[in-house]
Design an enzyme around this catalytic site. Structure first.
Site, mmCIF file in Angstrom:
data_model
loop_
_atom_site.group_PDB
_atom_site.id
_atom_site.type_symbol
_atom_site.label_atom_id
_atom_site.label_comp_id
_atom_site.label_asym_id
_atom_site.label_seq_id
_atom_site.Cartn_x
_atom_site.Cartn_y
_atom_site.Cartn_z
ATOM 1 C CD GLU A 65 -31.259 -7.914 17.116
ATOM 2 O OE1 GLU A 65 -31.989 -8.757 17.669
ATOM 3 O OE2 GLU A 65 -30.352 -7.295 17.729
ATOM 4 C CD GLU A 311 -10.026 -3.994 24.409
ATOM 5 O OE1 GLU A 311 -9.039 -3.336 24.030
ATOM 6 O OE2 GLU A 311 -10.079 -4.563 25.519
ATOM 7 C CG ASN A 335 -23.355 -14.337 15.280
ATOM 8 O OD1 ASN A 335 -22.993 -15.330 14.675
ATOM 9 N ND2 ASN A 335 -23.550 -13.184 14.678
ATOM 10 C CD GLU A 338 -18.696 -10.301 15.373
ATOM 11 O OE1 GLU A 338 -18.291 -10.422 16.554
ATOM 12 O OE2 GLU A 338 -19.163 -9.233 14.934
#
Length: 428
Positions: A65, A311, A335, A338
């Site tokens: 979030e 990292e 998620n 990325e």
């Protein structure tokens, strides 16, 4: 008891429990769940001075979030705001300290007790409050509303399960949502559920997570890793949860029969599990190196345990094939946006309920693939490693899919623009 009585009962209960907060917080700190040096922030006592000028307060529960708010942070700074971002977890604090731009800063969110919230508001005096996703703290919302500070729920989501639960207390949730000036939901389904529960102004603006920049990587560290690994085939098992590392190690053993110089990188969701995972790899008969102990991968390393904080952007750049965890042995998935932004083919298990829309889009475009066990994981990786063209097409499809779903941050900013105008008129 009628549900409209829940608010005063909740307020009285949290007020009465506030004196015991010190014991509660210290016990959490002993388990690594609180920052012992910053416990006062959880009681509303500031760790920093308030900057002069307009201040926007943005709140998200934890890492996901908090990171999703970053596109709004940049845009609010460009509008002349200082930006205070609060979260409630140690991990999120560490990551946001690395990722927040100049003009923004992090504090821990106060516990939802009236005296702590009031103390927090007395010091920070925000001009605008943006509350992320499914965070609904009654005392926080009521106190901000009482001070006539505009409240926007951004990236708002409400699962069907939560919707059914809230319908058991319609007066309570309606009283809270009616105090929020505008709800900007992730999807039309979320918007519809919020409207049914009593939110007065709701729009579907999309998911802010698609607008978050890919995580950064230190160029020198990246060069060092490239040099240490060389031309070996590499895949990453990222954000893994307990049980998934064992499956990844089994997949490595299967895959290494075809690619004997394979390197598997295990990046657990919780870096504190690094010792446990390294031991597991060695017990499995694999040569392992552990980053947190300063051990670089060498030509003999078969498994590299990437158990350091902040990292992931570095490791995502090592490979175009990423398995995203909490999807085989967990529930809900992590998620994938990325690694997709960095152009990686995504592999995942069937349990992705927390990110249904993005995984569905990635799967449909051919940028992601469902695997149900270690055998399927190894077979899919073998196909991708054996056909560089197929790997490149999947990686491109992954990147293009998430790019096509961006734009939520601009829609959110347009929706809250009237509140900026009101501030100018009132001289704030």
């Amino acid at each position: 008891m009628k549900t409209q009585m829940f608010l005063p009962v909740y307020r009285a209960a949290t007020q009465s429990l506030a004196p015991f907060s010190g014991l509660f917080l210290r016990r959490r700190a002993q388990r690594g769940k609180e920052d012992l040096a910053r416990l006062d922030e959880r009681r509303g006592r500031p760790g920093l001075m308030r900057p002069a000028g307009r201040l926007a307060w943005l709140h998200g529960a934890s890492v996901g979030e908090g990171l999703a708010l970053l596109p709004l942070v940049d845009r609010l700074i460009a509008k002349g705001f200082h930006v205070l971002v609060t979260t409630g977890t140690v991990t999120s604090a560490r990551i946001l300290d690395q990722r927040l731009p100049s003009g923004a800063f992090h504090q821990y969110a106060p516990l939802d007790a009236p005296r702590f919230i009031e103390r927090f508001l007395d010091h920070w005096r925000p001009d605008l409050f943006l509350l992320a996703e499914s965070e609904i703290w009654p005392n926080m919302i009521c106190a901000v509303h009482a001070r006539a500070i505009p409240i926007a729920s951004v990236n708002a989501r409400l699962s069907a399960r939560s919707f059914r639960r809230w319908r058991l207390a319609p007066g309570f949730i309606s009283a809270l949502l009616s105090r929020i000036d505008i709800c900007l939901a992730q999807s039309e389904d979320d918007a519809a559920r919020l409207l049914q529960l009593g939110a007065p102004r709701v729009h579907a603006a999309g998911n802010l997570k698609y607008d978050v920049e890919a995580p950064p990587a230190d160029p020198a560290r990246l060069r060092a890793l490239y040099a240490a690994i060389g031309p070996r085939p590499v895949w990453i098992a990222a954000s893994t949860h307990s049980g998934e590392e064992a499956l990844a190690l089994l997949a490595h053993k299967h895959l290494a029969r075809q690619f004997p110089n394979l390197l598997t990188v295990l990046a657990p969701r919780h870096d504190a599990r690094g010792d446990e995972i390294t031991l597991l790899a060695r017990e499995t008969g694999l040569e392992a190196a552990q980053r947190s102990r300063g051990e670089p991968p060498n030509s003999a390393t078969q498994v590299y345990v990437a158990d350091t904080m902040g990292e992931l952007g570095l490791f995502y750049r090592l490979s175009n094939a990423i398995f995203v965890g909490k999807s085989l042995m967990g529930r809900g998935g992590q998620n994938p946006i990325e690694p997709a932004k960095l152009g990686s083919a995504i592999l995942h298990g069937p349990h992705v309920g927390n990110f249904v829309d993005v995984y569905a889009a990635l799967d449909l475009a051919g940028g992601a693939f469902v695997v149900n066990d270690a055998d399927e994981l190894a077979r899919r990786l073998a196909v991708l490693f054996g056909d560089p063209g197929a790997l490149r097409r999947a990686a491109d499809a992954s990147r293009d899919s998430v790019a096509a779903m961006s734009g939520a941050s601009d829609r959110v900013m347009r929706a809250i623009e009237p509140y900026f105008a009101a501030m100018i008129v009132s001289g704030q």
